[in-house]
Design an enzyme around this catalytic site. Structure first.
Site, PDB file in Angstrom:
ATOM      1  N   ASN A   1       0.872  -1.182   0.000  1.00  0.00           N
ATOM      2  CA  ASN A   1       0.000   0.000   0.000  1.00  0.00           C
ATOM      3  C   ASN A   1       0.905   1.228   0.000  1.00  0.00           C
ATOM      4  O   ASN A   1       1.483   1.566   1.032  1.00  0.00           O
ATOM      5  CB  ASN A   1      -0.892  -0.044   1.249  1.00  0.00           C
TER       6      ASN A   1
ATOM      7  N   LYS B   1       0.114   4.200  -0.207  1.00  0.00           N
ATOM      8  CA  LYS B   1      -0.555   5.370   0.378  1.00  0.00           C
ATOM      9  C   LYS B   1      -0.340   6.593  -0.536  1.00  0.00           C
ATOM     10  O   LYS B   1      -0.224   6.423  -1.748  1.00  0.00           O
ATOM     11  CB  LYS B   1      -0.080   5.595   1.816  1.00  0.00           C
TER      12      LYS B   1
ATOM     13  N   HIS C   1      -9.510   1.118   5.335  1.00  0.00           N
ATOM     14  CA  HIS C   1      -8.231   1.383   5.999  1.00  0.00           C
ATOM     15  C   HIS C   1      -8.448   2.351   7.162  1.00  0.00           C
ATOM     16  O   HIS C   1      -9.276   3.260   7.065  1.00  0.00           O
ATOM     17  CB  HIS C   1      -7.236   1.968   4.989  1.00  0.00           C
TER      18      HIS C   1
ATOM     19  N   GLU D   1      -6.817   4.785   8.136  1.00  0.00           N
ATOM     20  CA  GLU D   1      -6.623   6.202   7.782  1.00  0.00           C
ATOM     21  C   GLU D   1      -7.895   6.772   7.154  1.00  0.00           C
ATOM     22  O   GLU D   1      -8.224   7.940   7.354  1.00  0.00           O
ATOM     23  CB  GLU D   1      -5.405   6.332   6.846  1.00  0.00           C
TER      24      GLU D   1
ATOM     25  N   GLU E   1      -5.107  -4.830  10.788  1.00  0.00           N
ATOM     26  CA  GLU E   1      -4.112  -3.774  10.976  1.00  0.00           C
ATOM     27  C   GLU E   1      -4.394  -3.050  12.297  1.00  0.00           C
ATOM     28  O   GLU E   1      -5.230  -2.129  12.325  1.00  0.00           O
ATOM     29  CB  GLU E   1      -4.171  -2.766   9.822  1.00  0.00           C
TER      30      GLU E   1
ATOM     31  N   GLY F   1       2.625   2.488  10.780  1.00  0.00           N
ATOM     32  CA  GLY F   1       3.554   3.593  10.587  1.00  0.00           C
ATOM     33  C   GLY F   1       4.278   4.018  11.857  1.00  0.00           C
ATOM     34  O   GLY F   1       4.891   5.088  11.895  1.00  0.00           O
TER      35      GLY F   1
ATOM     36  N   SER G   1       3.643  -1.937  10.377  1.00  0.00           N
ATOM     37  CA  SER G   1       5.103  -1.952  10.583  1.00  0.00           C
ATOM     38  C   SER G   1       5.738  -3.302  10.253  1.00  0.00           C
ATOM     39  O   SER G   1       6.674  -3.741  10.923  1.00  0.00           O
ATOM     40  CB  SER G   1       5.453  -1.518  12.014  1.00  0.00           C
TER      41      SER G   1
HETATM   42  P1  13P Z   1       3.098   0.518   7.684  1.00  0.00           P
HETATM   43  O1  13P Z   1       3.613  -0.786   7.101  1.00  0.00           O
HETATM   44  O2  13P Z   1       3.812   1.710   7.172  1.00  0.00           O
HETATM   45  O3  13P Z   1       3.022   0.444   9.173  1.00  0.00           O
HETATM   46  O4  13P Z   1       1.596   0.670   7.163  1.00  0.00           O
HETATM   47  C1  13P Z   1       0.731  -0.400   7.268  1.00  0.00           C
HETATM   48  C2  13P Z   1      -0.498  -0.079   6.526  1.00  0.00           C
HETATM   49  O5  13P Z   1      -1.263   0.783   6.911  1.00  0.00           O
HETATM   50  C3  13P Z   1      -0.747  -0.815   5.281  1.00  0.00           C
HETATM   51  O6  13P Z   1      -2.032  -0.571   4.806  1.00  0.00           O
END
Ligand code: 13P
Length: 252
Positions: free
Chosen positions: A9, A11, A95, A97, A168, A174, A213
């Site tokens: 992803n 982002k 997600h 976010e 997640e 992150g 992560s």
């Molecule tokens: P990170 O791997 O940067 O922690 O992000 C995970 C994520 O949100 C994947 O959709």
């Protein structure tokens, strides 16, 4: 046997230039076919170009979001038919976010999942708890709530037949703070049981990815767990070597 899936992803990151070098590196690194499925999910504006760059490889294309509506007067939105048109196979939805920053509710996420499935795309449905929810012992209740809106509707359950779930934990996204393999396994097993209570065959075949992560250094121990069928990768999917190490870990 469930075939592992590693999905990157990206982002809201990258440029045409970085997309080109990232895809070239991934293609080269995966040339000796790995026994895992690999997908990358760039921002909308790069989907077409990444699709062309992926030509000749087995890597699948995914989007990071979609509208639940059909084509029409919805300024700024992207439809499932557009994603199909540019060659997408997967769509990430729900997600954290999008839930936290763009107000997406369980009900909207369910509508999107049903629309994605109806279009013939494969949903990657994200679920997961906040840190305060984990600390107050509510992890299972939160994940159950996010799933039940689908499990308890006929259309939702039908769409789940085609769905990949990504667990997640929000506190791990992150932050560099990965769930331990056992913490992740416990929630994955809970998700599988929850699905099994409605449809045992679906639970057995459903892929449940871990995200939060994941790095080259911790992927293998996560993917070794019985109910972890691969990963949804954020930051590490923007680095060729890291991403390839994760793909290799999923294949082993
Ligand atoms: P990170 O791997 O940067 O922690 O992000 C995970 C994520 O949100 C994947 O959709």
């Amino acid at each position: 046997m469930r075939k592992p899936l590693v999905a990157g992803n990206w982002k809201m990151n990258g440029s045409r230039e970085s997309a080109q070098s990232l895809v070239a590196g991934i293609k080269e690194g995966l040339a000796s076919a790995v026994a895992a499925e690999v997908a990358i999910c760039p921002p909308f504006v790069y989907l077409s170009e990444v699709k062309s760059l992926l030509e000749g490889s087995e890597v699948a294309l995914g989007a990071q979001n979609v509208s639940h509506r059909g084509n029409g007067a919805f300024t700024g939105e992207i439809s499932t038919s557009m994603l199909l048109d540019v060659g997408c196979k997967y769509v990430i939805l729900g997600h954290s976010e999008r839930r936290a920053l763009y107000g997406e509710t369980d009900v909207l996420v369910a509508e999107k999942l049903i629309a994605i499935n109806a279009a013939g795309l494969k949903p990657i449905l994200c679920v997961g708890e906040l840190l305060e929810e984990r600390e107050s012992g509510k992890t299972e209740a939160v994940v159950a709530r996010q799933l039940d809106v689908l499990l308890n509707s006929v259309e939702g359950l039908a769409a789940l037949q085609n769905t990949v779930i990504a667990y997640e934990p929000v506190w791990a996204i992150g932050t560099g703070m990965t769930a331990t393999p056992q913490q992740a396994q416990d929630v994955h097993a809970f998700i599988r049981q929850r699905v099994a209570a409605k449809d045992a065959a679906l639970a057995e075949k459903m892929r449940i990815l871990y995200g939060g992560s994941v790095k080259g250094s911790n992927a293998a121990e996560l993917f070794a767990k019985a109910d972890i069928d691969g990963g949804l990768i954020g930051g590490a999917s923007l680095q060729v070597e890291e991403f390839l190490t994760i793909c290799q870990a999923a294949a082993n």
